[in-house]
Motif scaffolding. Structure first.
Motif, mmCIF file in Angstrom:
data_model
loop_
_atom_site.group_PDB
_atom_site.id
_atom_site.type_symbol
_atom_site.label_atom_id
_atom_site.label_comp_id
_atom_site.label_asym_id
_atom_site.label_seq_id
_atom_site.Cartn_x
_atom_site.Cartn_y
_atom_site.Cartn_z
ATOM 1 N N GLY A 79 0.841 -1.201 0.000
ATOM 2 C CA GLY A 79 0.000 0.000 0.000
ATOM 3 C C GLY A 79 0.871 1.243 0.000
ATOM 4 N N GLY A 80 0.254 2.418 -0.040
ATOM 5 C CA GLY A 80 1.019 3.668 -0.054
ATOM 6 C C GLY A 80 1.835 3.792 -1.330
ATOM 7 N N ALA A 81 2.942 4.514 -1.246
ATOM 8 C CA ALA A 81 3.778 4.749 -2.417
ATOM 9 C C ALA A 81 5.229 4.442 -2.083
ATOM 10 C CB ALA A 81 3.627 6.199 -2.880
ATOM 11 N N PRO A 82 5.552 3.136 -1.939
ATOM 12 C CA PRO A 82 6.914 2.785 -1.549
ATOM 13 C C PRO A 82 7.934 3.170 -2.611
ATOM 14 C CG PRO A 82 5.713 0.829 -2.261
ATOM 15 C CD PRO A 82 4.721 1.945 -2.190
ATOM 16 N N ARG A 83 9.126 3.598 -2.157
ATOM 17 C CA ARG A 83 10.254 3.794 -3.066
ATOM 18 C C ARG A 83 10.737 2.444 -3.556
ATOM 19 N NH1 ARG A 83 10.637 9.067 -4.427
ATOM 20 N NH2 ARG A 83 10.655 10.385 -2.576
ATOM 21 N N VAL A 84 11.170 2.428 -4.809
ATOM 22 C CA VAL A 84 11.732 1.220 -5.400
ATOM 23 C C VAL A 84 13.236 1.418 -5.532
ATOM 24 C CG1 VAL A 84 11.736 -0.300 -7.414
ATOM 25 C CG2 VAL A 84 9.591 0.755 -6.639
ATOM 26 N N VAL A 85 13.994 0.568 -4.829
ATOM 27 C CA VAL A 85 15.453 0.693 -4.769
ATOM 28 C C VAL A 85 16.075 -0.507 -5.467
ATOM 29 C CG1 VAL A 85 17.445 0.846 -3.227
ATOM 30 C CG2 VAL A 85 15.256 1.861 -2.530
ATOM 31 N N LEU A 86 16.903 -0.237 -6.461
ATOM 32 C CA LEU A 86 17.613 -1.316 -7.160
ATOM 33 C C LEU A 86 19.033 -1.428 -6.631
ATOM 34 C CD1 LEU A 86 18.018 -3.409 -9.439
ATOM 35 C CD2 LEU A 86 18.545 -1.487 -10.969
ATOM 36 N N MET A 87 19.403 -2.605 -6.154
ATOM 37 C CA MET A 87 20.778 -2.865 -5.761
ATOM 38 C C MET A 87 21.560 -3.152 -7.045
ATOM 39 S SD MET A 87 20.102 -2.384 -2.692
ATOM 40 C CE MET A 87 21.852 -2.277 -2.380
ATOM 41 N N SER A 88 22.564 -2.327 -7.313
ATOM 42 C CA SER A 88 23.219 -2.412 -8.626
ATOM 43 C C SER A 88 24.627 -1.838 -8.569
ATOM 44 C CB SER A 88 22.370 -1.629 -9.636
ATOM 45 O OG SER A 88 23.162 -0.934 -10.554
ATOM 46 N N PRO A 89 25.573 -2.444 -9.300
ATOM 47 C CA PRO A 89 26.933 -1.893 -9.331
ATOM 48 C C PRO A 89 26.970 -0.471 -9.906
ATOM 49 C CG PRO A 89 26.832 -4.012 -10.496
ATOM 50 C CD PRO A 89 25.434 -3.627 -10.150
#
Ligand code: 9D3
Length: 248
Positions: A79-89
């Motif tokens: 729910g809500g508007a979570p941030r999307v975080v990509l683990m990446s080099p």
């Protein structure tokens, strides 16, 4: 805080909450962690989530559509508007400032890449930040996500025994930690610094600050560039440096 992790190895990622501070964070209700299997969003009976790179070359690329479906499922669950975080080099370097910033969020989606990487159109469309642990090669984003979860979990309200120990952390004041000693009072002929046995708390605090400044100057001078030292700190560091020359 609620965290959803998207990974090809969800059972592995969930292990991070079986020990240490992330476990305590879950137990006190400050954290809920769910890892979802990207293959559950493959949309095909073979559970395939990757394909060959356009332009050729080795390895495989994670397809946009399964990633999009998994992020959508994680968003519905949070729910809500979570941030999307990509683990990446390719990401910004994760540090304590990032941990503090992420710890403010209500909910987060962490994406763990594998293979050569993710279809760039998905990254552009759905990812808010890309974070890297540093300049070394991991085989995927899972361990990096577990590092982020550990660093964030211990900052959540109610997780640390005393709120004080978070403030005393190395890096929260921008300095390395001072040295620590415990019993016995003499080990291999080396005594504990006398000041620590003095019971004079003001003197001990000054000694610890001086050591923290000195260790930072010796081992991580780059950290000193980023902070404003007050008069006392400048004096203590000056003392440490002149004692170094005498002792060294
Ligand atoms: C052999 C593939 N590499 C070609 C130069 C690129 C590459 C792709 C995918 C290198 C590593 C990875 C997997 N790494 C991560 O997903 C990752 C990572 C890392 O490798 N180092 C530091 N932080 C991170 S966060 C995610």
């Amino acid at each position: 805080m609620r965290i959803e992790v998207i990974s090809l190895f969800p059972e592995w990622v969930e292990q991070v909450a079986r020990h240490g501070m992330p476990r305590i964070a879950v137990e006190v209700g400050a954290l809920s962690l769910h890892a979802r299997d990207l293959r559950d969003s493959s949309g095909n009976r073979w559970r395939r989530v990757d394909d060959r790179p356009y332009g050729g070359g080795p390895g495989m690329v994670m397809e946009a559509e399964p990633l999009t479906a998994a992020v959508a499922a994680a968003k519905r669950s949070l729910g809500g508007a979570p941030r999307v975080v990509l683990m990446s080099p390719q990401g910004e370097r994760f540090d304590q400032r990032w941990a503090e910033r992420l710890a403010q969020e209500q909910s987060l989606i962490l994406l763990c890449g594998r293979y050569e990487g993710l279809d760039e159109r998905f990254v552009q469309a759905e990812v808010d930040f890309e974070l890297s642990l540093g300049d070394f090669v991991l085989s995927g984003g899972e361990l990096a996500a577990m590092v982020v979860i550990d660093a964030v979990a211990r900052l959540l309200p109610g997780v640390l025994g005393h709120a004080q120990s978070a403030e005393n952390d190395s890096f929260s004041n921008g300095l390395l930690d001072h040295p620590h000693y415990t019993r016995p009072e003499t080990w291999r002929g080396q005594a504990v610094p006398e000041v620590l046995l003095s019971g004079d708390h003001a003197r001990i605090a000054r000694w610890r600050l001086k050591q923290a400044l000195g260790q930072t100057w010796l081992k991580r001078p780059d950290l000193l560039e980023g902070i404003e030292l007050d008069d006392e700190a400048r004096t203590l560091l000056g003392e440490f440096i002149s004692e170094q020359r005498v002792n060294g």
